[in-house]
Design an enzyme around this catalytic site. Structure first.
Site, PDB file in Angstrom:
ATOM      1  N   ALA A  62       0.822  -0.763   0.039  1.00 53.70           N
ATOM      2  CA  ALA A  62      -0.311  -0.176   0.326  1.00 53.70           C
ATOM      3  C   ALA A  62       0.661   1.115   0.046  1.00 53.70           C
ATOM      4  CB  ALA A  62      -1.075  -0.078   1.306  1.00 53.70           C
ATOM      5  N   ASP A 104      -7.702   1.187  10.275  1.00 57.60           N
ATOM      6  CA  ASP A 104      -8.561   2.092  11.136  1.00 57.60           C
ATOM      7  C   ASP A 104      -8.903   3.273  10.278  1.00 57.60           C
ATOM      8  OD1 ASP A 104      -5.668   2.240  11.698  1.00 57.60           O
ATOM      9  OD2 ASP A 104      -6.441   3.382  13.164  1.00 57.60           O
ATOM     10  N   TYR A 127      -4.980   9.412   2.444  1.00 56.75           N
ATOM     11  CA  TYR A 127      -4.402   8.108   2.866  1.00 56.75           C
ATOM     12  C   TYR A 127      -6.162   7.002   3.521  1.00 56.75           C
ATOM     13  CZ  TYR A 127      -2.687   3.874   4.832  1.00 56.75           C
ATOM     14  OH  TYR A 127      -2.753   2.427   5.600  1.00 56.75           O
TER      15      TYR A 127
END
Length: 284
Positions: A62, A104, A127
């Site tokens: 990522a 999260d 993000y």
């Protein structure tokens, strides 16, 4: 022999997965780095994956530079969103299972209770927004995929909060750490073990799952425990987020409810202090 492909092999989770999977004799595993699977080049992703013919893809790669993402929006979107769409499309078309890692940071931080998988999402930084778009793309393209949201990841590999704290406490007599962001850390090895258990089980239930270590703490409490384990005498000052401005906002509360993944896959969720001690002991 089950063919597994792991993206992001040089990351914290990818490194832990490589170490664990090396002990497994029933898997044929390919590990791809950023150079071998350039996620920003979305047009070639399917071709690259086709050359490996995996049965399962563990997509741990990522764009994770949270603050830099605020100024590299297009790159973050390509890596976290559009690349995930391509990988999910490939998996659906080739009947390949997919486990993808999310964050999260898809939440706004305004909750006061542990967040379940169906809690409202509303990311407050680029993000988080790109990771959420990636989640939604995977769900659209391949609903049978497993998406695991995790938080505050650390490991003996790579750069992370634990290593930074150990370095700072060894250099300084006094440091300041934020005390009003609440969540739970995740030892990447624990998450890797959970993923390995899911792969080994003779069942597959797709959907979104949450995984972090057990417990509820602030970054300040995290730092205090690191200090205790290492025996440092550094003074740690608790400070509010407002005293440490960053380009990207962070959710104030992102504690994840892990009951779904425990009930579905019976994975272990160790207490955060136990995992932290285990990781720090490996650094010696």
């Amino acid at each position: 022999m089950l063919r597994i492909l792991v993206s992001g092999v040089n990351g914290q989770l990818g490194s832990e997965l490589k170490e664990l999977l090396a002990k497994e004799e029933t898997f044929d595993v390919s590990y791809l780095s950023r150079a071998e699977l350039p996620l920003e080049k979305t047009e070639i992703i399917r071709t690259i994956l086709s050359s490996y013919k995996p049965d399962i893809i563990i997509h741990s790669a990522a764009y994770t530079a949270v603050d830099k993402a605020e100024s590299e929006i297009e790159l973050a979107d390509k890596v976290n969103h559009l690349a995930s769409k391509e990988i999910a499309y490939y998996c659906k078309s080739k009947d390949c299972k997919l486990i993808s890692i999310s964050t999260d940071y898809v939440f706004d931080g305004n909750s006061s209770i542990a967040l379940k998988e169906n809690a409202e999402v509303d990311p407050i930084n680029i993000y988080g927004k790109t990771k959420l778009l990636g989640e939604k793309a995977i769900e659209r393209e391949y609903p049978d995929a497993i998406i695991i949201r995790t938080s505050w990841v650390y490991s003996t590999y790579g750069n992370n909060f634990v290593k930074t704290m150990i370095r700072l406490m060894s250099e300084r007599e006094e440091i300041s750490v934020i005390n009003d962001q609440i969540g739970s850390p995740t030892y990447a090895r624990d998450l890797a073990k959970a993923i390995l258990k899911i792969i080994k089980l003779d069942k597959w239930v797709g959907g979104i799952f949450h995984y972090s270590n057990d417990g509820e703490i602030s970054w300040y409490e995290f730092a205090e425990e690191i200090k205790k384990i290492k025996g440092f005498s550094t003074k740690i000052n608790p400070i509010p987020t407002s005293s440490y401005p960053t380009p990207a906002k962070r959710p104030k509360f992102s504690l994840l409810d892990k009951s779904k993944i425990q009930d579905t896959y019976n994975v272990d969720v160790p207490f955060w202090k136990d995992s932290l001690k285990e990781m720090i002991n490996l650094l010696k």
